[in-house]
Design a protein around this motif. Structure first.
Motif, PDB file in Angstrom:
ATOM      1  N   GLY A  27       0.823  -1.193   0.000  1.00  0.00           N
ATOM      2  CA  GLY A  27       0.000   0.000   0.000  1.00  0.00           C
ATOM      3  C   GLY A  27       0.864   1.253   0.000  1.00  0.00           C
ATOM      4  N   PRO A  28       0.285   2.406  -0.350  1.00  0.00           N
ATOM      5  CA  PRO A  28       1.062   3.638  -0.477  1.00  0.00           C
ATOM      6  C   PRO A  28       1.694   4.118   0.824  1.00  0.00           C
ATOM      7  CG  PRO A  28      -1.065   3.846  -1.570  1.00  0.00           C
ATOM      8  CD  PRO A  28      -1.105   2.576  -0.775  1.00  0.00           C
ATOM      9  N   CYS A  61       5.255   8.470  -8.794  1.00  0.00           N
ATOM     10  CA  CYS A  61       4.581   7.237  -9.218  1.00  0.00           C
ATOM     11  C   CYS A  61       3.201   7.568  -9.786  1.00  0.00           C
ATOM     12  CB  CYS A  61       4.435   6.282  -8.039  1.00  0.00           C
ATOM     13  SG  CYS A  61       5.974   5.599  -7.393  1.00  0.00           S
ATOM     14  N   ALA A  62       2.470   8.428  -9.094  1.00  0.00           N
ATOM     15  CA  ALA A  62       1.137   8.815  -9.554  1.00  0.00           C
ATOM     16  C   ALA A  62       1.208   9.596 -10.857  1.00  0.00           C
ATOM     17  CB  ALA A  62       0.437   9.638  -8.476  1.00  0.00           C
ATOM     18  N   ALA A 108      -1.125   4.410  -6.216  1.00  0.00           N
ATOM     19  CA  ALA A 108      -0.492   5.704  -5.954  1.00  0.00           C
ATOM     20  C   ALA A 108      -1.419   6.848  -6.336  1.00  0.00           C
ATOM     21  CB  ALA A 108       0.827   5.806  -6.725  1.00  0.00           C
ATOM     22  N   MET A 109      -2.148   6.686  -7.426  1.00  0.00           N
ATOM     23  CA  MET A 109      -3.045   7.733  -7.910  1.00  0.00           C
ATOM     24  C   MET A 109      -4.264   7.916  -7.016  1.00  0.00           C
ATOM     25  SD  MET A 109      -2.825   6.508 -11.882  1.00  0.00           S
ATOM     26  CE  MET A 109      -4.339   7.300 -12.453  1.00  0.00           C
ATOM     27  N   PHE A 110      -4.869   6.800  -6.605  1.00  0.00           N
ATOM     28  CA  PHE A 110      -6.190   6.877  -5.993  1.00  0.00           C
ATOM     29  C   PHE A 110      -6.258   6.458  -4.528  1.00  0.00           C
ATOM     30  CE2 PHE A 110      -7.173   5.978 -10.583  1.00  0.00           C
ATOM     31  CZ  PHE A 110      -7.594   7.269 -10.887  1.00  0.00           C
ATOM     32  N   GLU A 111      -5.172   5.916  -3.984  1.00  0.00           N
ATOM     33  CA  GLU A 111      -5.240   5.430  -2.609  1.00  0.00           C
ATOM     34  C   GLU A 111      -4.180   6.041  -1.706  1.00  0.00           C
ATOM     35  OE1 GLU A 111      -5.327   1.163  -2.607  1.00  0.00           O
ATOM     36  OE2 GLU A 111      -6.922   1.078  -4.116  1.00  0.00           O
ATOM     37  N   ALA A 112      -3.479   7.042  -2.199  1.00  0.00           N
ATOM     38  CA  ALA A 112      -2.420   7.662  -1.398  1.00  0.00           C
ATOM     39  C   ALA A 112      -2.856   8.993  -0.796  1.00  0.00           C
ATOM     40  CB  ALA A 112      -1.169   7.872  -2.250  1.00  0.00           C
ATOM     41  N   GLY A 113      -4.120   9.355  -1.015  1.00  0.00           N
ATOM     42  CA  GLY A 113      -4.613  10.617  -0.470  1.00  0.00           C
ATOM     43  C   GLY A 113      -4.141  11.841  -1.229  1.00  0.00           C
ATOM     44  N   LEU A 114      -3.675  11.645  -2.464  1.00  0.00           N
ATOM     45  CA  LEU A 114      -3.203  12.770  -3.266  1.00  0.00           C
ATOM     46  C   LEU A 114      -4.381  13.444  -3.954  1.00  0.00           C
ATOM     47  CD1 LEU A 114      -0.133  11.101  -5.031  1.00  0.00           C
ATOM     48  CD2 LEU A 114      -0.121  12.492  -2.945  1.00  0.00           C
ATOM     49  N   SER A 115      -4.364  14.764  -3.998  1.00  0.00           N
ATOM     50  CA  SER A 115      -5.375  15.513  -4.731  1.00  0.00           C
ATOM     51  C   SER A 115      -4.726  16.099  -5.975  1.00  0.00           C
ATOM     52  CB  SER A 115      -5.940  16.644  -3.869  1.00  0.00           C
ATOM     53  OG  SER A 115      -6.777  17.488  -4.645  1.00  0.00           O
ATOM     54  N   HIS A 158     -19.861  10.546 -13.160  1.00  0.00           N
ATOM     55  CA  HIS A 158     -20.652   9.367 -12.800  1.00  0.00           C
ATOM     56  C   HIS A 158     -20.000   8.089 -13.335  1.00  0.00           C
ATOM     57  CE1 HIS A 158     -24.620  11.854 -12.396  1.00  0.00           C
ATOM     58  NE2 HIS A 158     -23.849  11.938 -11.330  1.00  0.00           N
ATOM     59  N   ILE A 159     -19.579   8.103 -14.601  1.00  0.00           N
ATOM     60  CA  ILE A 159     -18.971   6.921 -15.201  1.00  0.00           C
ATOM     61  C   ILE A 159     -17.633   6.617 -14.542  1.00  0.00           C
ATOM     62  CG2 ILE A 159     -18.077   5.914 -17.330  1.00  0.00           C
ATOM     63  CD1 ILE A 159     -21.151   6.162 -17.176  1.00  0.00           C
ATOM     64  N   TRP A 160     -16.866   7.658 -14.238  1.00  0.00           N
ATOM     65  CA  TRP A 160     -15.591   7.470 -13.549  1.00  0.00           C
ATOM     66  C   TRP A 160     -15.832   6.823 -12.183  1.00  0.00           C
ATOM     67  CZ3 TRP A 160     -10.927  10.634 -15.028  1.00  0.00           C
ATOM     68  CH2 TRP A 160      -9.802  10.292 -14.264  1.00  0.00           C
ATOM     69  N   ALA A 161     -16.825   7.327 -11.457  1.00  0.00           N
ATOM     70  CA  ALA A 161     -17.129   6.774 -10.133  1.00  0.00           C
ATOM     71  C   ALA A 161     -17.593   5.323 -10.233  1.00  0.00           C
ATOM     72  CB  ALA A 161     -18.197   7.623  -9.448  1.00  0.00           C
ATOM     73  N   MET A 162     -18.394   5.018 -11.233  1.00  0.00           N
ATOM     74  CA  MET A 162     -18.854   3.644 -11.420  1.00  0.00           C
ATOM     75  C   MET A 162     -17.675   2.723 -11.732  1.00  0.00           C
ATOM     76  SD  MET A 162     -21.741   2.232 -14.117  1.00  0.00           S
ATOM     77  CE  MET A 162     -22.749   3.670 -13.822  1.00  0.00           C
ATOM     78  N   SER A 163     -16.796   3.174 -12.605  1.00  0.00           N
ATOM     79  CA  SER A 163     -15.622   2.376 -12.961  1.00  0.00           C
ATOM     80  C   SER A 163     -14.748   2.153 -11.739  1.00  0.00           C
ATOM     81  CB  SER A 163     -14.827   3.086 -14.062  1.00  0.00           C
ATOM     82  OG  SER A 163     -15.615   3.332 -15.203  1.00  0.00           O
ATOM     83  N   HIS A 164     -14.543   3.196 -10.980  1.00  0.00           N
ATOM     84  CA  HIS A 164     -13.706   3.103  -9.787  1.00  0.00           C
ATOM     85  C   HIS A 164     -14.323   2.144  -8.767  1.00  0.00           C
ATOM     86  CE1 HIS A 164     -10.571   4.527  -7.069  1.00  0.00           C
ATOM     87  NE2 HIS A 164     -11.488   4.606  -6.115  1.00  0.00           N
TER      88      HIS A 164
END
Length: 205
Positions: A27-28, A61-62, A108-115, A158-164
């Motif tokens: 994990g990150p 990495c992100a 790294a992109m979505f689970e490291a708390g980066l905005s 919406h589509i991004w959230a569904m995919s995620h």
């Protein structure tokens, strides 16, 4: 002091690749700079020639992940060919493919708390990927009356959230271990239901 790191062909990238493996495994937030340095074959002090700290390494990495992701999304969209609807579905499948093939980047992109909006290195690349989704949604909704046409950015979100959500719930870890259906089928059917709700595709016969 060992000087092994000084002779490294590309120390910065070696550290990124070491971090990506550690992120995938732990994990990150589960690894240290010393661990990344050891895998890259250099002393911990050598890391600081390229990165201010672990967060800066994760950001790189992100950054590389967003660049790959944006390229994949643009390739999937393919200018809306052979049709806007078919290309739109391809962007959803590209999201799943990216998460499977590049898990360290994804985390790294979505689970490291980066905005992305707060990270100058990430913002333009994240915007490019989202821009593909917005262009795709604008294309498939263009024929709707203006008063019934949802904002492309909203549909893209919406589509991004569904995919995620499909990735996080059903496409991580052992493939299919927790999924009631294959992740690609879940996403495709979910997008289909969403698009039917907007009147963009005909109901099932």
């Amino acid at each position: 002091m060992s000087k092994r790191g000084y002779h490294h062909g590309n120390l910065r990238q070696a550290l990124v690749e070491a971090a990506l493996g550690l992120i995938e495994e732990k994990g990150p937030t589960g690894f240290t700079l010393s661990e990344a340095a050891k895998i890259a074959g250099v002393t911990p002090a050598a890391v600081y020639r390229h990165f201010e700290g672990r967060e800066a390494l994760i950001v790189d990495c992100a950054r590389q992940g967003y660049a790959i992701f944006a390229d994949l999304m643009e390739h999937a969209w393919n200018g809306g060919k052979p049709s806007a609807l078919a290309a739109f579905g391809a962007t959803g499948r590209a999201y799943l493919a990216f998460a499977r093939k590049y898990p360290g980047h994804y985390m790294a992109m979505f689970e490291a708390g980066l905005s992305p909006n707060r990270e100058p290195a990430l913002a333009p690349l994240a915007a490019r990927a989202m821009g593909v989704m917005e262009a795709a949604t604008a294309a498939i909704t263009a024929h709707l009356p203006e008063d019934r046409r949802p904002p492309p950015a909203m549909v893209a979100a919406h589509i991004w959230a569904m995919s995620h959500g499909v990735v996080e719930l059903y496409a991580r870890g052992e493939p299919g271990a927790r999924a009631p259906f294959p992740p690609a089928d879940l996403l495709e059917s979910g997008i289909g239901i969403y698009l039917r709700g907007l009147g963009l595709i005909a109901p099932d016969g």
